[in-house]
Design an enzyme around this catalytic site. Structure first.
Site, mmCIF file in Angstrom:
data_model
loop_
_atom_site.group_PDB
_atom_site.id
_atom_site.type_symbol
_atom_site.label_atom_id
_atom_site.label_comp_id
_atom_site.label_asym_id
_atom_site.label_seq_id
_atom_site.Cartn_x
_atom_site.Cartn_y
_atom_site.Cartn_z
ATOM 1 N N SER A 106 -6.529 12.647 2.893
ATOM 2 C CA SER A 106 -5.615 12.690 1.757
ATOM 3 C C SER A 106 -4.163 12.530 2.198
ATOM 4 O O SER A 106 -3.781 12.964 3.296
ATOM 5 C CB SER A 106 -5.776 14.027 1.023
ATOM 6 N N TYR A 144 -5.624 22.859 0.469
ATOM 7 C CA TYR A 144 -6.338 21.586 0.342
ATOM 8 C C TYR A 144 -5.917 20.635 1.452
ATOM 9 O O TYR A 144 -6.747 20.035 2.144
ATOM 10 C CB TYR A 144 -6.056 20.968 -1.026
#
Length: 338
Positions: A143, A168
């Protein structure tokens, strides 16, 4: 080629399965179909792939697609080590495309444990499957969030990513480190793709563009964080999938065991311009409520995709207006038929 796609009921996983079977591959999809957002959308995606909701609700039951002879699915949780190992042993996959993860930066602030379960424990089970059953290539989703508050623009894969500002992001950075170690120790290839903001038909309802479109269509106010002073590298789903499948298909036997790429659009769009584009596509103005920056968010993302262009001739071609029009058309049709 026999390929495992995890997160097959998710936004990117769904489109990946469609493209891979269209290219003639033997595809096995898995997903735990959790309730992070309304599972109905996930079951509807699976239905588009030829799997009935009644069949896919049952855990660990293999289902064959009614639309594609080379597509199968099973509802499996990545944290179930035994069932994952048995699946790898049974199928002997050549390539694994790991797109399953607990997504969402803001949700990770409220529910940190779910990220460790899915993104760390689940990922180690995938790595173990690759190690023990001679998978030659693992392609996995990382990501853009790993860049944190990086001030250097555009973001390059050799930039320092040691300061994630959300759990995350920390789990995605951990995945990259874990993949490096496993590939090095057990001699298989890994490719990590740092996805920038992906949007398009069948997208996630927790994403800003979906939330904005839904709110505008229902005459509800939209939440605009950081007073709209944010920029994102928005990338249309078709451009992402065209490149992702090239990464899966390419023979990389002579390449080093570990590689990371940015996969984005190589340009930024301001949040205000993005909202304006949605308003134009819908023919309707948004009611805006301004909010400060949320914890875990970053003011700007911008992908340097030079390496992906060089190695895969990646060429994102969908402009923001066309992409948003496509999404809005899908959104209206999908919700009209609910």
């Amino acid at each position: 080629m026999k390929i495992l796609v995890t997160g097959a009921a998710g936004f990117i996983g769904f489109h990946t399965c469609l493209k891979l079977v269209d290219l003639g591959h033997d595809v096995y999809g898995i997903d735990n179909i959790n309730d992070y957002y309304d599972p109905k959308l996930k079951f509807d995606r699976l239905n588009e792939l030829g799997f009935s909701p009644d069949a896919t609700k049952i855990f660990k039951a293999e289902v064959k697609s009614s639309k594609f002879n080379s597509l199968r699915f099973s509802r499996i949780d990545l944290v179930d080590h035994e069932i994952i190992d048995n699946l790898f042993k049974q199928e002997q996959f050549e390539v694994v495309c790991n797109l399953a993860a607990q997504a969402g930066v803001r949700y990770s602030i409220e529910n940190p444990k779910s990220y460790i379960d899915s993104n760390i424990s689940g990922f180690i089970n995938i790595l173990e499957g690759c190690r023990n059953h001679k998978v030659r290539h693992l392609v996995y989703a990382s990501s853009s969030s790993v860049y944190g508050e990086n001030k250097k623009i555009p973001f390059e894969t050799n930039d320092n990513v040691d300061h994630p500002i959300s759990l995350y992001a920390a789990t995605k950075k951990s995945n990259e480190l874990m993949a490096y170690s496993y590939g090095h120790l057990y001699d298989f290839k890994t490719t990590g793709l740092r996805f920038f903001t992906v949007y398009g038909a069948w997208g996630r309802p927790d994403m800003a563009y979906y939330l904005f479109t839904d709110a505008i269509s229902n005459n509800h106010p939209i939440k605009v964080f950081n007073n709209g002073q944010m920029e994102r590298d928005f990338t249309y789903i078709d451009d992402i999938i065209n490149c992702l499948t090239k990464v899966i298909e390419k023979n990389i036997d002579s390449r080093k065991h570990y590689k990371i790429y940015n996969i984005g659009n190589n340009k930024t769009v301001s949040l205000q311009d993005f909202i304006n584009t949605i308003e134009i596509a819908m023919g309707k103005k948004a009611i805006k409520k301004m909010y400060p920056m949320q914890k875990g968010d970053v003011p700007r993302t911008f992908a340097d995709i030079t390496e992906l262009i060089k190695d895969y001739k990646y060429s994102p071609s969908t402009d923001i207006m066309s992409g948003i029009e496509n999404f809005v058309n899908w959104f209206m049709n999908y919700n009209k038929n609910k």
